[in-house]
Scaffold this active site. Sequence first.
Site, PDB file in Angstrom:
ATOM      1  N   ASP A 196      69.440  42.114  11.998  1.00  0.00           N
ATOM      2  CA  ASP A 196      69.039  43.585  10.889  1.00  0.00           C
ATOM      3  C   ASP A 196      69.926  42.583   9.797  1.00  0.00           C
ATOM      4  OD1 ASP A 196      68.870  45.847  12.474  1.00  0.00           O
ATOM      5  OD2 ASP A 196      70.303  46.190  13.070  1.00  0.00           O
TER       6      ASP A 196
ATOM      7  N   ASP B 257      62.091  48.625  12.041  1.00  0.00           N
ATOM      8  CA  ASP B 257      62.912  49.905  11.847  1.00  0.00           C
ATOM      9  C   ASP B 257      62.127  50.252  10.375  1.00  0.00           C
ATOM     10  OD1 ASP B 257      64.716  49.183  13.527  1.00  0.00           O
ATOM     11  OD2 ASP B 257      66.218  48.358  12.086  1.00  0.00           O
TER      12      ASP B 257
END
Length: 167
Positions: free
Chosen positions: A128, A147
Amino acid sequence: MATKKIFPTKSSASLTPWLCIAALVILIDQLTKITITKTFQLGEEKAITSFFNLVLAYNKGAAFSFLSNSGGWQRYFFTGIGIVAAIFIVYLLKKNGSQRMFAWALSLILGGALGNVIDRLLYGHVVDFLDFYWRGLGHFPAFNVADSAICVGAGLFILDELRRVNK
């Protein structure tokens, strides 16, 4: 000479354009993750604006780091869920490829799911790096392109369902 359409019509649904969209999401997702992991150290942040940072973070769990400290079994569990979901989405795309908004939604979700599955298989965690925050309210959990594609796809899916209900 007839021109070949990129996206299917109701009379001719093809899986190819939808899989290409998913592949593009995977490509962008993986390229951005490779770039960030080569540029940043774990936990390193770079302020971009007053509400956005780039940061390298690893997530061994699901959304919002759910189950990230659960001993390792979650890697296989979420990988399995991602693979089963991908197979089901391909089935739905094959069956409903002529429904454009529905197919766009599924293609984005498919690309995002497989982007994160690739991370889990290669690294044991999801990479991330997008970190948004707002003044005193704190930081939203870091996320990535996969995401984002899943969220946009889910939004399109909801919009498509609302349109169906209104018809």
